[in-house]
Design a protein around this motif. Structure first.
Motif, mmCIF file in Angstrom:
data_model
loop_
_atom_site.group_PDB
_atom_site.id
_atom_site.type_symbol
_atom_site.label_atom_id
_atom_site.label_comp_id
_atom_site.label_asym_id
_atom_site.label_seq_id
_atom_site.Cartn_x
_atom_site.Cartn_y
_atom_site.Cartn_z
ATOM 1 N N PRO A 176 -2.869 -11.088 -0.297
ATOM 2 C CA PRO A 176 -3.968 -10.526 -1.080
ATOM 3 C C PRO A 176 -4.952 -9.764 -0.209
ATOM 4 C CG PRO A 176 -4.265 -12.888 -0.788
ATOM 5 C CD PRO A 176 -2.897 -12.564 -0.275
ATOM 6 N N ASN A 177 -4.869 -9.979 1.113
ATOM 7 C CA ASN A 177 -5.780 -9.290 2.020
ATOM 8 C C ASN A 177 -5.140 -8.059 2.653
ATOM 9 O OD1 ASN A 177 -7.823 -11.261 1.661
ATOM 10 N ND2 ASN A 177 -6.723 -12.614 3.068
ATOM 11 N N SER A 178 -3.965 -7.665 2.134
ATOM 12 C CA SER A 178 -3.306 -6.484 2.685
ATOM 13 C C SER A 178 -4.233 -5.281 2.557
ATOM 14 C CB SER A 178 -2.003 -6.192 1.942
ATOM 15 O OG SER A 178 -1.084 -7.245 2.141
ATOM 16 N N PRO A 179 -4.444 -4.553 3.633
ATOM 17 C CA PRO A 179 -5.350 -3.406 3.574
ATOM 18 C C PRO A 179 -4.803 -2.304 2.688
ATOM 19 C CG PRO A 179 -4.138 -3.406 5.633
ATOM 20 C CD PRO A 179 -3.816 -4.705 4.958
ATOM 21 N N ARG A 180 -5.659 -1.704 1.903
ATOM 22 C CA ARG A 180 -5.263 -0.569 1.088
ATOM 23 C C ARG A 180 -5.506 0.707 1.881
ATOM 24 N NH1 ARG A 180 -2.236 -2.370 -2.818
ATOM 25 N NH2 ARG A 180 -2.689 -0.524 -4.045
ATOM 26 N N VAL A 181 -4.649 1.669 1.727
ATOM 27 C CA VAL A 181 -4.783 2.913 2.471
ATOM 28 C C VAL A 181 -5.771 3.827 1.766
ATOM 29 C CG1 VAL A 181 -3.573 4.981 3.242
ATOM 30 C CG2 VAL A 181 -2.477 2.751 3.413
ATOM 31 N N LEU A 233 -2.553 2.024 -7.336
ATOM 32 C CA LEU A 233 -1.431 1.189 -6.904
ATOM 33 C C LEU A 233 -0.308 1.963 -6.221
ATOM 34 C CD1 LEU A 233 -1.038 -1.212 -9.971
ATOM 35 C CD2 LEU A 233 -2.299 -1.596 -7.843
ATOM 36 N N PHE A 234 -0.303 3.289 -6.340
ATOM 37 C CA PHE A 234 0.859 4.041 -5.893
ATOM 38 C C PHE A 234 0.478 5.096 -4.864
ATOM 39 C CE2 PHE A 234 1.552 2.721 -10.328
ATOM 40 C CZ PHE A 234 2.595 1.827 -10.105
ATOM 41 N N ARG A 235 1.300 5.165 -3.823
ATOM 42 C CA ARG A 235 1.065 6.126 -2.750
ATOM 43 C C ARG A 235 1.400 7.557 -3.172
ATOM 44 N NH1 ARG A 235 1.384 6.178 3.083
ATOM 45 N NH2 ARG A 235 2.199 8.152 3.850
ATOM 46 N N GLN A 272 -6.912 11.203 -5.409
ATOM 47 C CA GLN A 272 -7.256 12.141 -4.343
ATOM 48 C C GLN A 272 -6.416 11.878 -3.089
ATOM 49 O OE1 GLN A 272 -11.423 12.631 -3.671
ATOM 50 N NE2 GLN A 272 -11.168 13.624 -1.679
ATOM 51 N N GLY A 273 -5.742 12.908 -2.637
ATOM 52 C CA GLY A 273 -4.923 12.806 -1.435
ATOM 53 C C GLY A 273 -3.567 12.165 -1.635
ATOM 54 N N LYS A 274 -3.271 11.661 -2.833
ATOM 55 C CA LYS A 274 -1.955 11.058 -3.078
ATOM 56 C C LYS A 274 -0.874 12.150 -3.067
ATOM 57 C CE LYS A 274 -3.401 6.767 -3.828
ATOM 58 N NZ LYS A 274 -3.271 6.069 -5.107
ATOM 59 N N LYS A 275 0.346 11.750 -2.769
ATOM 60 C CA LYS A 275 1.436 12.702 -2.618
ATOM 61 C C LYS A 275 2.084 13.036 -3.973
ATOM 62 C CE LYS A 275 1.700 13.008 1.962
ATOM 63 N NZ LYS A 275 2.921 12.530 2.640
ATOM 64 N N GLU A 331 0.816 -1.214 0.000
ATOM 65 C CA GLU A 331 0.000 0.000 0.000
ATOM 66 C C GLU A 331 0.849 1.264 0.000
ATOM 67 O OE1 GLU A 331 1.061 -0.695 4.247
ATOM 68 O OE2 GLU A 331 0.547 -1.934 2.495
ATOM 69 N N GLN A 332 2.176 1.117 -0.021
ATOM 70 C CA GLN A 332 3.051 2.281 0.048
ATOM 71 C C GLN A 332 4.103 2.284 -1.062
ATOM 72 O OE1 GLN A 332 3.949 3.864 4.087
ATOM 73 N NE2 GLN A 332 3.381 1.813 4.785
ATOM 74 N N VAL A 333 3.740 1.803 -2.232
ATOM 75 C CA VAL A 333 4.655 1.811 -3.372
ATOM 76 C C VAL A 333 4.727 3.232 -3.938
ATOM 77 C CG1 VAL A 333 5.167 0.844 -5.646
ATOM 78 C CG2 VAL A 333 4.039 -0.564 -3.893
#
Length: 459
Positions: free
Chosen positions: A370-375, A81-83, A146-149, A57-59
């Motif tokens: 596969p169950n990793s939470p997405r931010v 896919l990208f933080r 939205q909100g991505k850096k 979640e932090q790529v």
């Protein structure tokens, strides 16, 4: 007035330096393609890119010059896919007609056309392209942005992209990100360069002989990654032992990509010491080189002198350095496809280079749960927001000139001016206002001292 000055911290970074691209060489300075025989090849052999245990979640992504534009293409194509993303000495997504003709791109997106800024490509066209591609299912819904850096670095001495042109990326992203604290801009008196605090010559001079890296007093990789990933990112220690930089096989990711794609058969990979322990989960970052900086031109010298490896080792960040290559006749200097060399849909999920790098990411993330939470990025996390030292003053936007060198700022598109003829009128007025308030504050201080002295004397 005094309260106004101190209750609104400003977000601004200014750094100032770079080169001209046309044909097969940079025309500023005396750039010659280095002889690859002068550089040592990777002694570790060629490895296969493997699944790694990473924070899915932090790529994050970054790129220099054409690599910065390509990083935008990858992010906008797969925005969920990208933080975040960092771009250095660049232009913006889908600048130019996208017809695969280098000169047509140069004429409206770079200084090479020698046209007035009114002839530059309109960023509103790129915004419309994003909406059209989304409606056709060629990119993910841009609401994921939205909100991505977004970290932006440019220079006022950049010979290829004017400061005005580089900062138009904010016009493009601002309506999509919808959060001023998620955008950070650093402008310096820099040429076309990747900033470093340990390598290269003067920031404002031609840096082509130093692999387009210059000593600007800051580490661009550290500056960007700290903003993208937060305050937990530490500055690399001096003399930090590094791991080998590996070559990996890119050709296995060419599956289902036909025709000219402009990708080298090999890329570079860096795995920090702690990330080699299967029990540790690490960050993942992709960096995209600029023109003439790929493996076929300079081997790994741009990468090894960039500062990325040190920051990665210190902070457990796996680095992937995909490599583009020369493709004739329209890409003799090994740029990423940012103007349609490989086809009209180069900036979408159908783009050949986008597809190849996406295949690399799929391989790496295949070991993540596969169950990793997405931010949820609708709001910037408080910890990330706290890493920003300054905020925009309401109704005022500082000018990115030498007057504000090395001050951090958020640069709103609504106040975007031009730097071709110096600071625009609104910037000059703003500076005059600040000077006026500063003088008032000085006078008030003097008045307070005089009153205190008078009271003391009277008593």
């Amino acid at each position: 007035m005094v309260e106004f000055i101190f209750s609104f911290p400003i977000i601004l970074f200014v750094c100032l330096s770079c080169g001209n691209v046309r044909g097969n060489h940079y025309v500023t300075g005396s750039w010659q393609n280095p002889n690859p025989s002068n550089f040592q090849h990777n002694p570790q052999g060629i490895v296969k890119l493997a699944p790694y245990k990473v924070h899915a979640e932090q790529v994050t992504l970054s790129g220099f010059s054409s690599g910065g534009s390509f990083a935008q293409q990858l992010q906008i194509s797969y925005s969920s896919l990208f933080r975040g993303i960092a771009v250095f000495s660049h232009t913006y997504y889908k600048c130019g007609p996208g017809n695969g003709v280098e000169k047509d791109y140069d004429d409206v997106c770079t200084t090479l056309g020698n046209f007035p800024k009114e002839r530059y490509w309109d960023v509103n066209r790129a915004q419309r392209e994003i909406q059209r591609y989304a409606s056709q299912g060629l990119i993910e819904n841009p609401s994921h942005l939205q909100g991505k850096k977004l970290y932006v670095y440019t220079g006022t001495h950049n010979f290829l992209f004017t400061t005005d042109q580089s900062l138009r990326i904010i016009n493009l992203y601002e309506p999509l990100i919808k959060n001023p604290l998620a955008i950070f801009t650093r402008v310096q008196a820099a040429n076309l360069t990747l900033p470093s605090d340990t390598f290269g010559g003067s920031c404002a001079e031609d840096s082509s002989k130093n692999f387009f890296i210059a000593n600007c007093g800051i580490s661009g990789p550290y500056d960007a990654l700290k903003f993208l990933l937060g305050d937990s990112i530490r500055k690399a220690r001096r003399q930090l032992p590094l791991q080998p930089l590996l070559l990996f096989d890119q050709s296995e990711f060419f599956t289902n990509v036909t025709g000219q794609h402009g990708m080298d058969t090999l890329g570079y990979l860096y795995i920090p010491q702690r990330c080699r322990n299967v029990g540790n989960r690490c960050y993942l970052h992709f960096y995209f080189h600029g023109c003439t900086l790929g493996r076929e031109f300079v081997q790994d010298n741009h990468i090894k002198n960039s500062g990325y490896l040190e920051v990665a080792e210190e902070n457990d960040i796996i680095l992937v350095f995909p490599q583009a290559k020369q493709s004739l006749p329209e890409n003799e200097i090994g740029c990423w496809d940012t103007y349609g060399i490989t086809g009209a849909l180069f900036g979408t999920q159908k783009g050949k280079q986008v597809s190849i790098v996406r295949n690399m990411l799929t391989r790496i993330l295949s070991s993540s749960s596969p169950n990793s939470p997405r931010v949820a990025y609708g709001n910037t996390e408080s910890s990330s927001a706290s890493s920003i030292a300054f905020r925009n003053i309401g109704g005022f936007s500082p000018s990115a000139t030498q007057y504000y060198v090395n001050q951090g700022f958020y640069y709103p598109a609504s106040r975007h001016g031009t730097y071709l003829q110096g600071a625009p009128a609104w910037s000059r007025k703003s500076r005059q206002s600040i000077h006026t308030v500063s003088k008032l504050f000085t006078h008030l201080q003097l008045f307070r001292i005089l009153v205190t002295a008078y009271v003391t004397y009277s008593n």
